[in-house]
Design an enzyme around this catalytic site. Structure first.
Site, PDB file in Angstrom:
ATOM      1  N   GLY A 211       9.849  35.215   7.660  1.00  0.00           N
ATOM      2  CA  GLY A 211      10.604  34.195   8.356  1.00  0.00           C
ATOM      3  C   GLY A 211      11.179  32.772   7.455  1.00  0.00           C
ATOM      4  O   GLY A 211      10.886  32.395   6.557  1.00  0.00           O
ATOM      5  N   ALA A 212      12.333  32.008   8.537  1.00  0.00           N
ATOM      6  CA  ALA A 212      12.945  31.231   7.743  1.00  0.00           C
ATOM      7  C   ALA A 212      11.722  30.112   7.588  1.00  0.00           C
ATOM      8  O   ALA A 212      10.410  29.997   8.529  1.00  0.00           O
ATOM      9  CB  ALA A 212      14.240  30.733   8.738  1.00  0.00           C
ATOM     10  N   GLY A 214       9.538  27.091   8.483  1.00  0.00           N
ATOM     11  CA  GLY A 214       9.098  26.163   9.401  1.00  0.00           C
ATOM     12  C   GLY A 214       8.745  27.272  10.370  1.00  0.00           C
ATOM     13  O   GLY A 214       8.815  26.870  12.214  1.00  0.00           O
ATOM     14  N   THR A 215       8.513  28.410  10.597  1.00  0.00           N
ATOM     15  CA  THR A 215       9.370  29.246  11.923  1.00  0.00           C
ATOM     16  C   THR A 215       7.362  29.663  11.962  1.00  0.00           C
ATOM     17  O   THR A 215       7.124  30.160  12.865  1.00  0.00           O
ATOM     18  CB  THR A 215       9.585  30.620  11.310  1.00  0.00           C
ATOM     19  OG1 THR A 215       9.572  30.911  10.339  1.00  0.00           O
ATOM     20  CG2 THR A 215      10.779  30.629  12.123  1.00  0.00           C
ATOM     21  N   GLU A 434      28.872  38.909  18.397  1.00  0.00           N
ATOM     22  CA  GLU A 434      27.894  39.901  19.020  1.00  0.00           C
ATOM     23  C   GLU A 434      28.302  40.704  19.666  1.00  0.00           C
ATOM     24  O   GLU A 434      28.226  41.745  20.343  1.00  0.00           O
ATOM     25  CB  GLU A 434      26.713  39.029  18.812  1.00  0.00           C
ATOM     26  CG  GLU A 434      26.125  38.181  17.912  1.00  0.00           C
ATOM     27  CD  GLU A 434      26.134  40.008  16.456  1.00  0.00           C
ATOM     28  OE1 GLU A 434      25.916  40.493  16.677  1.00  0.00           O
ATOM     29  OE2 GLU A 434      26.186  38.887  15.755  1.00  0.00           O
ATOM     30  N   ASP A 510      29.395  43.367   7.899  1.00  0.00           N
ATOM     31  CA  ASP A 510      30.516  44.513   9.040  1.00  0.00           C
ATOM     32  C   ASP A 510      31.023  45.334   8.584  1.00  0.00           C
ATOM     33  O   ASP A 510      31.064  46.121   8.001  1.00  0.00           O
ATOM     34  CB  ASP A 510      30.678  43.805  10.661  1.00  0.00           C
ATOM     35  CG  ASP A 510      29.866  43.045  11.391  1.00  0.00           C
ATOM     36  OD1 ASP A 510      29.048  43.381  10.887  1.00  0.00           O
ATOM     37  OD2 ASP A 510      30.521  42.025  12.299  1.00  0.00           O
TER      38      ASP A 510
HETATM   39  P1  ADP Z   1       6.228  27.973   7.477  1.00  0.00           P
HETATM   40  O1  ADP Z   1       5.008  28.017   6.711  1.00  0.00           O
HETATM   41  O2  ADP Z   1       6.806  28.796   8.335  1.00  0.00           O
HETATM   42  O3  ADP Z   1       7.403  26.552   6.285  1.00  0.00           O
HETATM   43  P2  ADP Z   1       4.117  26.403   8.808  1.00  0.00           P
HETATM   44  O4  ADP Z   1       3.582  27.038   9.394  1.00  0.00           O
HETATM   45  O5  ADP Z   1       4.379  25.610   7.607  1.00  0.00           O
HETATM   46  O6  ADP Z   1       6.025  27.154   8.644  1.00  0.00           O
HETATM   47  O7  ADP Z   1       4.622  25.329  10.170  1.00  0.00           O
HETATM   48  C1  ADP Z   1       5.114  23.709  10.434  1.00  0.00           C
HETATM   49  C2  ADP Z   1       4.687  22.865  11.495  1.00  0.00           C
HETATM   50  O8  ADP Z   1       5.402  23.514  12.252  1.00  0.00           O
HETATM   51  C3  ADP Z   1       3.200  23.814  12.027  1.00  0.00           C
HETATM   52  O9  ADP Z   1       2.326  23.150  10.986  1.00  0.00           O
HETATM   53  C4  ADP Z   1       3.119  23.255  13.301  1.00  0.00           C
HETATM   54  O10 ADP Z   1       2.819  21.776  13.449  1.00  0.00           O
HETATM   55  C5  ADP Z   1       4.673  23.723  13.865  1.00  0.00           C
HETATM   56  N1  ADP Z   1       4.731  24.656  14.338  1.00  0.00           N
HETATM   57  C6  ADP Z   1       6.016  25.970  13.429  1.00  0.00           C
HETATM   58  N2  ADP Z   1       5.530  26.849  14.165  1.00  0.00           N
HETATM   59  C7  ADP Z   1       5.269  27.113  15.463  1.00  0.00           C
HETATM   60  C8  ADP Z   1       4.563  27.541  16.388  1.00  0.00           C
HETATM   61  N3  ADP Z   1       5.370  29.115  16.726  1.00  0.00           N
HETATM   62  N4  ADP Z   1       3.795  26.897  17.122  1.00  0.00           N
HETATM   63  C9  ADP Z   1       3.398  26.199  17.445  1.00  0.00           C
HETATM   64  N5  ADP Z   1       3.611  25.231  15.946  1.00  0.00           N
HETATM   65  C10 ADP Z   1       4.227  25.807  14.851  1.00  0.00           C
HETATM   66 ZN    ZN Z   2      28.692  41.705  12.921  1.00  0.00          ZN
END
Ligand code: ADP
Ligand code: ZN
Length: 628
Positions: A211-212, A214-215, A434, A510
């Site tokens: 995943g991207a 911060g996900t 899309e 595409d």
């Molecule tokens: P990644 O590892 O994908 O880069 P992190 O797990 O470190 O992202 O996420 C950073 C912070 O963002 C987490 O500590 C949390 O506070 C917040 N966060 C990210 N995704 C979620 C989610 N699905 N639900 C709640 N908080 C989230």
């Molecule tokens: Zn396309």
């Protein structure tokens, strides 16, 4: 940052030494007048010296107060009178004078020898050059290191962290329910490994979370540990690569050994791509260290008995560059994908983070979520935090809607710089693109059904996607089916042309796939009327080696090559005309679908069915054909 600190500390050292040196000079040289040796000798002969200490290099002593006139210049006498209270202390540099002692004895002066306290200056004469040398050396090494990536010797930055309890649960992770559901199995296994095994469950070994940034990949892994109540070992792939050859591998071994002792537990490797980049991708770089560490990881994973209850989880945002060996069965064979959250997901995530702040009653989290398409979990956590900070700075009792709006403005500006949010115009283009794919897929009898359309950017390359689900497994495809596939591939590009009269770069993938498809139809499957049933290319890739085979010599003439090119062109332009016709006829449906996409960001099958139903009624009234 670190470099600066280093140079800074060397300077610091030097300054301290200089200060110490100055103090020493000050202490060792009491206020005494310096005389020339010849003056000293004449004073001695005249019997004006009362007391004397002979050092190895300096002679110091006191002079009698009277009768100095004529023996010394006037200023000297004045200075002498000023410096001593009643006495006239003086120093002179000792020269090699064999007659000194006889002269002293002749003048009957009381004299003592002295061992000069020189440890400090000796030390200084060694240490200062050494320090300068070390400073220069480290400076150059650092420069070299920055260029080649080596020389991080002895500075093992790679740390393995161990948390006994992560205190994170699935409740803290919002908006990614599918991923959570997939990981429930892992939790169940970690909780009661023995029971799980007895019931015949197949134990997962490695789980790759994709995943991207911060996900919530790390968060999710921690939540699995938290839910199962097991220790969480984590390390970051990127830290291992910088180390001295062999150390990374040793660390990996160590990590697994430790984890084994504490089983059941989770090992989490963040940024797996840094470590697990496909080997040999860049032969010039010769990153031996990475390869060794990666090999060690593979060895450990293979040699690991899952029954012990250790689950290895890893996170990456670039799965495409991973070494295929990592993804083989028995290694990271389970993949969990984290998409950017849609509107509902964003609202839920905001809800999680809003728990910790005091909200004003008017705050509508859904409305806030609607304003920030493209935000990931980390951005939303940031948003809640920023809003709370703004409110408290203003001395408010609770966080209001205005604070959220202000926080959004700030964050969006920052993220726009990083190209992480789409501007509205781009979003519209992606929506029509899309919608074009989806609508063509709906109109072609042999195309796979559309399962989901999304305009939430995924990774860096894909801005949106239309997901199709084949209704059955296929081993043979008919020409008509391939042509329908081709039409769907072109649907996005043609929709852009129709709506905007212009095209964007978004269709590159595409077009590539469409061209490949047509080339295969012409040169391999014998589906071109012009060129007949001949095939023009041997098998390109061996299915056992994962590497493309070098292409053999071409087995056809220049003229045939030209004919192939022309044939490909004609396939593509026919397809384009067909798709153009389909979409212009259904322009109303195209626009309606794009609008819904813009609003909802994700359209699933059920929603699509509903829309197509509505569209049917409408198109009949408009006298346009139904899209279905
Ligand atoms: P990644 O590892 O994908 O880069 P992190 O797990 O470190 O992202 O996420 C950073 C912070 O963002 C987490 O500590 C949390 O506070 C917040 N966060 C990210 N995704 C979620 C989610 N699905 N639900 C709640 N908080 C989230
Ligand atoms: Zn396309």
């Amino acid at each position: 940052m670190e470099k600066q600190q280093q140079t800074f500390s060397i300077w610091y050292f030097l300054i301290v030494f200089l200060i110490l040196y100055a103090i020493q000079m000050f202490l060792s040289a009491p206020h005494a007048e310096t005389l020339s040796y010849s003056d000293f000798k004449s004073l001695l002969k005249a019997g004006k010296v009362s007391d004397l200490t002979l050092g190895e290099r300096v002679i110091s002593g006191t002079l009698k107060q009277e009768g100095l006139e004529g023996l010394l210049p006037k200023e000297k006498i004045e200075a002498l009178e000023k410096s001593g209270k009643g006495e006239h202390p003086f120093v002179t540099i000792r020269v090699n004078d064999p007659s000194l002692i006889p002269d002293l004895e002749a003048a009957k002066v009381r004299f003592t020898g002295e061992l000069e306290n020189t440890w400090f200056s000796t030390l200084l004469s060694w240490i200062v050059p050494a320090l300068i040398f070390i400073g220069l050396w480290s400076f150059f090494i650092r420069r070299m290191g920055a260029a080649s990536g080596v020389m991080e010797i002895g500075k093992s930055k790679a740390k393995v962290y161990m948390e006994k309890e992560t205190k994170v649960t699935f409740d803290d992770v919002a908006g990614i329910d599918e991923a959570k559901a997939e990981l429930m199995e892992v939790v169940a296994f970690l909780k009661t490994p023995d029971q799980y095994r007895r019931l015949g469950g197949k134990i997962p070994k490695g789980v790759l979370i994709v995943g991207a940034p911060g996900t919530g990949k790390t968060l999710l892994a921690k939540a699995v540990a938290g839910e199962a109540g097991v220790p969480f070992f984590s390390m970051s792939g990127s830290e291992f690569v910088e180390m001295f050859v062999g150390v990374g591998a040793a660390r990996v071994r160590d990590l697994f050994a430790q984890a084994e002792q504490r089983a059941p537990c989770i090992i989490f490797i963040d940024e797996l791509d840094a470590l697990g980049k496909a080997r040999g991708m860049n032969p010039m770089a010769g990153h031996d260290e990475r390869e060794q560490t990666l090999n060690q990881l593979l060895v450990q994973m293979d040699g690991f008995d899952t029954a012990k209850g250790v689950i290895i989880m890893a996170a990456t945002n670039r799965p495409e560059i991973l070494d295929p060996a990592l993804l083989r069965p028995g290694r990271f064979d389970r993949h969990v994908a984290l998409d950017r959250p849609d509107l509902n997901g964003r609202e839920k995530i905001l809800r999680v983070h809003a728990k910790q702040i005091k909200l004003a009653p008017e705050v509508d989290l859904r409305a806030i979520a609607a304003k920030v398409p493209g935000f990931v979990g980390a951005d939303l956590a940031n948003l809640a935090n920023e809003a709370a900070l703004l409110a408290s700075r203003k001395g408010k009792e609770a966080v209001g809607m205005a604070d959220f709006d202000e926080a959004i403005d700030r964050l969006v500006a920052g993220l726009e710089k990083k190209n992480r949010v789409m501007n509205p115009k781009e979003k519209e283009t992606v929506a029509y693109h899309e919608a074009g794919h989806a609508l063509v897929a709906e109109c072609r009898p042999f195309a796979d059904r559309v399962a989901k359309i999304s305009i939430i950017p995924r990774g860096i390359a894909a801005l949106g996607y239309t997901q199709q689900q084949p209704t059955e497994d296929r081993y043979l495809l008919k020409k008509a089916e391939l042509l329908d596939r081709l039409d769907v591939l072109l649907g996005g590009r043609v929709a852009e042309e129709i709506i905007f009269g212009d095209v964007s770069t978004g269709a590159q993938d595409d077009l590539q796939r469409a061209t490949d498809l047509v080339r295969h139809m012409v040169t391999r499957f014998g589906m071109s009327a012009h060129l007949g049933m001949a095939t023009f290319e041997g098998p390109r890739a061996s299915s056992f080696l994962e590497m493309p085979m070098p292409q053999g010599p071409r087995e056809y003439s220049e003229r045939t090559a030209q004919a192939i090119d022309e044939e490909i062109q004609s396939f593509l332009s026919d397809a384009r005309a067909r798709v153009g016709k389909t979409l212009t006829e259904r322009r109303a449906a195209l626009e309606a679908l794009a609008k819904v996409l813009l609003e909802k960001e994700v359209v699933d099958r059920a929603m699509l069915d509903q829309m197509m139903e509505k569209q049917k009624g409408m198109t009949v009234m408009d006298g346009v054909q139904s899209p279905l």
